[in-house]
Design an enzyme around this catalytic site. Structure first.
Site, PDB file in Angstrom:
ATOM      1  CE1 TYR A 150      -3.215   2.806   0.452  1.00 52.21           C
ATOM      2  CE2 TYR A 150      -3.829   2.101   2.520  1.00 52.21           C
ATOM      3  CZ  TYR A 150      -3.891   2.775   1.369  1.00 52.21           C
ATOM      4  OH  TYR A 150      -5.101   3.791   1.540  1.00 52.21           O
ATOM      5  CE  LYS A 178      -6.345   1.687  -1.379  1.00 52.76           C
ATOM      6  NZ  LYS A 178      -7.218   1.589  -0.115  1.00 52.76           N
TER       7      LYS A 178
END
Length: 308
Positions: A150, A178
């Site tokens: 992330y 992400k």
């Protein structure tokens, strides 16, 4: 003279989508007293999957992970797995500022039934790139689940630099990203040199990243409009790029209202879900709930968006 017979409407090839294409960064419902609402989480998860989500991210930023306990995180995975079965991939947010704690949460999520892990960069301490790389590798070496990294430097204070991402991609369990870095050049660099599956983590980038080979999205706005965001990908993948662009542009007012109005997405998502009569409940401190005027405004924008 040769003729190029390539169909200009055919979308560019994308990387594999290990957790599906259309993922929602699901809120964590609470009761009015602030307790974990597992029944509400199951009902919301079922709606999201029924309306087109291939996967759900639990205990991410939108899921208020800093204020839920380790036991609550595990209970949430188990409850949602019971509700959706094998209809959707479950990705558990396990990132913390502490490598040992992140490993513990990763093993716990694996035991609870998660299909993958979302691991954010350690925040506040701002480790240099070699320490950041070691952090992710320690987790990947310990668990048996695939990892999505992330990258959200606006919150963590630390970027996962493209060169670091390229090195991390060599690990067989580091499979996805992400992407909330707002660096289109850096994203293309990693896409060109790795097989990492990129997921747009910013709703205004869903189509843009898909067009350059990303696998899909992990959306906060999809909490309220899962079917409409799935339609963007479906149109693009069917070769109707003009329709995909129209649908992405049509989503802009709702994206702006939920993600660029000075409030965290967890606050606006819960306000809108509550206005729609869907499971949500309050946010936990230090966050504060949106006021009535904000909730009414979100509902008005949502109604206009979904009317078309």
């Amino acid at each position: 003279m040769t003729t190029d017979k390539t169909d200009s409407t055919t979308p560019a090839p994308t990387h594999a989508a290990p957790f599906g294409r259309a993922l929602c960064a699901m809120i964590t419902p609470f009761t009015e007293s602030g307790a974990l609402d597992l029944d509400g989480a199951q009902r919301l998860a079922d709606r999201l999957v029924t309306e087109g989500c291939d996967g759900l991210v639990l205990s991410g930023t939108t899921g208020e992970s800093p204020t839920t306990t380790d036991a609550e995180k595990a209970s949430l995975v188990r409850a949602v797995r019971e509700a959706v079965g094998d209809r959707a991939a479950l990705v558990a947010g396990v990132g913390t500022a502490d490598t040992r704690h992140t490993v513990e949460l990763s093993l716990q999520a694996e035991k609870a039934g998660a299909d993958g892990l979302l691991v954010v960069s350690p925040y506040y301490s701002r480790p240099p790139q070699d320490a950041l790389e070691a952090h992710f590798l320690d987790i990947a070496d310990t668990v048996g689940l695939p990892l999505a990294l992330y990258d959200i430097p606006g919150r963590t204070g630390t970027r996962i630099e493209p060169d670091t991402m390229i090195r991390l991609a060599r690990h067989p369990r580091i499979v996805a990203v992400k992407d909330c870095a707002y660096d289109l050049l850096g994203t293309q660099k990693v896409l060109a040199r790795t097989e990492l599956a990129y997921y747009a983590g910013c709703d205004e980038y869903v189509l843009a990243l898909r067009a350059i080979g990303a696998s899909g999205y992990i959306s906060t706005v999809a909490n309220a409009a899962p079917r409409q965001f799935r339609a963007i990908l479906d149109a693009f993948d069917a070769g109707d790029t003009a329709e995909a662009a129209r649908l992405q542009r049509r989503a802009v007012p709702l994206v702006e209202a939920m993600m660029a109005a000075g409030l965290p997405g967890s606050v606006t998502a819960k306000a809108l879900l509550g206005a729609l009569g869907l499971p949500a409940g309050p946010v936990r401190q230090p966050l504060r709930p949106a006021g009535r005027e904000t909730a009414d405004g979100l509902r008005a924008v949502y109604d206009e968006f979904t009317a078309g």
